[in-house]
Scaffold this motif. Structure first.
Motif: not given
Length: 142
Positions: A8-21
């Protein structure tokens, strides 16, 4: 990616990274990542194109950004934060990328694991008035 290596942490981090970029595109074009005020003052339309490959659609307290590499739908936090997530946003993010997040295309798995993360204090509420969560060790991104 095997289900064993999906967390889940990978999913969360990937989601946040996409929102950020994705919201960096807003900052470059409009001078802010939180474009809701621009919409409310009619400076921009609710739906539009930022650049050739980037479209946005504002809704309520959130935004859906469509890029050539995929899309992401997020809600802004009470102070314009962009690092919040909930079950629904993570589920939709995973469903658009089933080959990468097969395990999380099941909403019940996300609900169960988010509950575990709350109990383990890995995530916390963004604020008392928000339904969004953030990683417990995250800095505010706005």
């Amino acid at each position: 990616m095997s289900e064993q290596s999906e967390t889940l942490e990978i999913l969360i981090n990937d989601f946040i990274a996409m929102v950020e970029s994705s919201t960096l595109v807003f900052e470059k074009k409009f001078g802010t990542r939180d474009i809701r005020r621009l919409w409310r003052t009619k400076a921009i339309k609710r739906c539009g194109r930022v650049t050739r490959g980037v479209k946005y659609e504002l809704h309520g307290i959130g935004c859906r950004i469509n890029l050539s590499t995929g899309s992401v739908d997020f809600n802004y936090g009470p102070n314009g934060e962009i690092n919040g997530f909930d079950v629904w946003r993570l589920y939709n993010f995973a469903r658009e990328r089933p080959s990468k997040y097969k395990k999380y295309c099941d909403k019940k798995i996300i609900e169960k694991e988010l509950e575990e993360y709350i109990n383990l204090k890995k995530i916390k509420k963004l604020s008392a008035i928000s339904n969004l969560y953030v990683l417990a060790d995250s800095k505010e991104i706005d």
